[in-house]
Motif scaffolding. Structure first.
Motif, short mmCIF file in Angstrom:
data_model
loop_
_atom_site.label_atom_id
_atom_site.label_comp_id
_atom_site.label_asym_id
_atom_site.label_seq_id
_atom_site.Cartn_x
_atom_site.Cartn_y
_atom_site.Cartn_z
N LYS A 116 0.82 -1.21 0.00
CA LYS A 116 0.00 0.00 0.00
C LYS A 116 0.85 1.27 0.00
CE LYS A 116 -3.98 0.15 2.19
NZ LYS A 116 -5.01 0.07 3.26
N VAL A 152 -2.59 -4.11 -4.79
CA VAL A 152 -3.80 -3.69 -4.07
C VAL A 152 -5.02 -3.78 -4.98
CG1 VAL A 152 -4.94 -1.75 -2.93
CG2 VAL A 152 -2.50 -2.17 -2.54
N ASP A 153 -4.85 -3.34 -6.23
CA ASP A 153 -5.94 -3.33 -7.20
C ASP A 153 -5.31 -3.37 -8.60
OD1 ASP A 153 -8.50 -3.22 -8.21
OD2 ASP A 153 -9.12 -1.50 -7.00
N THR A 154 -6.14 -3.42 -9.60
CA THR A 154 -5.63 -3.61 -10.97
C THR A 154 -4.70 -2.49 -11.42
OG1 THR A 154 -7.68 -2.62 -11.77
CG2 THR A 154 -7.56 -5.03 -11.72
N HIS A 155 -4.91 -1.26 -10.96
CA HIS A 155 -4.11 -0.13 -11.42
C HIS A 155 -2.99 0.25 -10.44
CE1 HIS A 155 -6.89 0.25 -14.70
NE2 HIS A 155 -7.91 0.41 -13.87
N TRP A 156 -2.81 -0.56 -9.40
CA TRP A 156 -1.78 -0.25 -8.41
C TRP A 156 -0.46 -0.92 -8.77
CZ3 TRP A 156 -1.84 2.26 -3.42
CH2 TRP A 156 -2.99 3.02 -3.22
N LEU A 285 -8.46 -4.75 1.54
CA LEU A 285 -8.86 -4.54 0.16
C LEU A 285 -9.46 -3.15 0.01
CD1 LEU A 285 -10.63 -7.98 -0.41
CD2 LEU A 285 -8.25 -7.37 -0.87
N ARG A 286 -9.70 -2.74 -1.21
CA ARG A 286 -10.32 -1.46 -1.48
C ARG A 286 -11.75 -1.69 -1.93
NH1 ARG A 286 -7.03 2.75 -1.86
NH2 ARG A 286 -8.31 3.87 -3.32
#
Length: 396
Positions: A116, A152-156, A285-286
């Motif tokens: 993160k 963390v997510d697809t764009h991280w 998670l977000r």
């Protein structure tokens, strides 16, 4: 039954002292760590000193810093506090000295953001650092690391999976950070093992896909966080308490970490030398509060602190939408938690402990500086006088 009669029935309440190891808190009110995102290269500045100092003036028992990075690349953002260098100690020492002079205990939350990290400040988007952040503000992204290469997510940013050598090296940096914290004058240290940051990432099967001794079953996933706690405890002065903040549930429905796991973890934390388990939730998670298990309402995390306290036989701190004095007092009286942490409510009213003392029938003046006590004692007399002579009173 008035407040004074209620207090006499139970001597364990929000304003009873809390003693652990060689430390004594004047009350059970803790200012929760709240990231400010205003540091430069991790250095504490005037904002941090005034931000934290006013909570000590307001009567809190323990005042905690925001998440303070144990390495430069362990920050969440470019604005985080740090303690990866001896250069950070003088600025933090000024803060500790002031908090202590007001009768409060200074505490520090030690942290590593893991996957993160390399993030924008919240008001810049709260996402990963991008080229536009470098162009507009000179804020360059960095390579993040984690137990496994799971973003963390697809764009991280995709994190680097930590090697055995990196695990050992980082453990040493946690130790060095704890030694610096003691040198700065902090009397409580908290290890951040919650909200989706590095140590939480090791705990959860959602983010820890390792096949070595630090992954797999729950014992393997707990191994590295417990090693960090043990190693910090080894160098942290024996007379000073050690807290660990956990996310009692991931909020990842049935695929993550649940409350029964947290009870087991809390038992092991106590064996490793933790004195208090600070019971939060979510953040893996977000969005941070993903899943019905973490639906927010006043005092929604108190049951976590209560169950862990009862079943793991460890002292706990409750946090999360606790904002009414009677609510906080009731939690302590009922034995649901030993300490009460408040955050955003303290931003709204840094004198919340004074308000709580007054509402609950306690003397507010021993817990604040004489400069405030002198003026507020006169104000109290004046307010009582005005009430007794008001037209409404006269007509009543």
């Amino acid at each position: 039954m008035d407040s004074a009669e209620i207090i006499q029935m139970n001597d364990r309440h929000l304003f009873s002292p809390f003693v652990f190891r060689d430390q004594k808190l004047r009350n059970r009110i803790v200012i929760s760590p709240m990231c400010q995102y205003v540091a430069t290269e991790g250095m504490a500045n005037d904002w941090h000193e005034i931000h934290l100092g006013k909570f000590a003036q307001g009567g809190a028992g323990l005042v905690m810093t925001e998440a303070t990075a144990v390495t430069r690349d362990g920050r969440i953002s470019h604005g985080d506090l740090g303690i990866w260098s001896d250069d950070h100690v003088p600025g933090l020492k000024r803060i500790c000295d002031f908090i202590s002079a007001q009768g409060a205990v200074p505490g520090i939350q030690l942290s590593h953001a893991g996957r993160k990290g390399s993030a924008q400040r919240p008001w810049h988007g709260n996402g990963p650092l991008l080229q536009e952040d470098l162009d507009l503000r000179g804020e360059r992204s960095w390579q993040v690391m984690a137990p496994s290469a799971v973003p963390v997510d697809t764009h991280w940013h995709t994190p680097h999976a930590m090697t055995a050598a990196e695990l050992e090296g980082l453990a040493g940096q946690w130790e060095q950070a704890a030694l610096r914290a003691a040198a700065a004058g902090f009397r409580v240290a908290e290890i951040h093992c919650a909200h989706g940051y590095l140590l939480h990432q090791f705990l959860s099967p959602v983010t820890n896909l390792r096949g070595d001794a630090y992954g797999g079953d729950i014992a393997g996933r707990m191994r590295y966080p417990l090693e960090i706690v043990s190693r910090v405890r080894r160098v942290w002065p024996a007379g000073l308490p050690l807290f660990v903040r956990i996310s009692a549930v991931d909020g990842a429905e049935d695929t993550g970490w649940d409350l029964e796991d947290s009870v087991l973890f809390a038992r092991e934390l106590a064996k490793a030398g933790a004195d208090v388990v600070d019971c939060s939730s979510g953040g893996l998670l977000r969005p941070a509060m993903l899943g019905t298990k973490v639906r927010a309402f006043p005092g929604y995390q108190v049951p976590y602190a209560e169950k862990i306290r009862r079943e793991a036989a460890v002292q706990t701190m409750a946090v999360g939408l606790i904002y009414e004095p009677a609510q906080a007092d009731g939690i302590v009286r009922a034995g649901q938690a030993d300490l009460i942490a408040i955050g955003r409510e303290a931003l709204w009213n840094p004198n919340w402990p004074m308000r709580a003392a007054q509402e609950l029938g306690h003397d507010i003046f021993p817990d604040i500086g004489m400069s405030y006590a002198f003026h507020l004692s006169r104000r109290e007399k004046l307010m009582k006088s005005l009430k007794s002579t008001s037209p409404q009173s006269a007509c009543g």
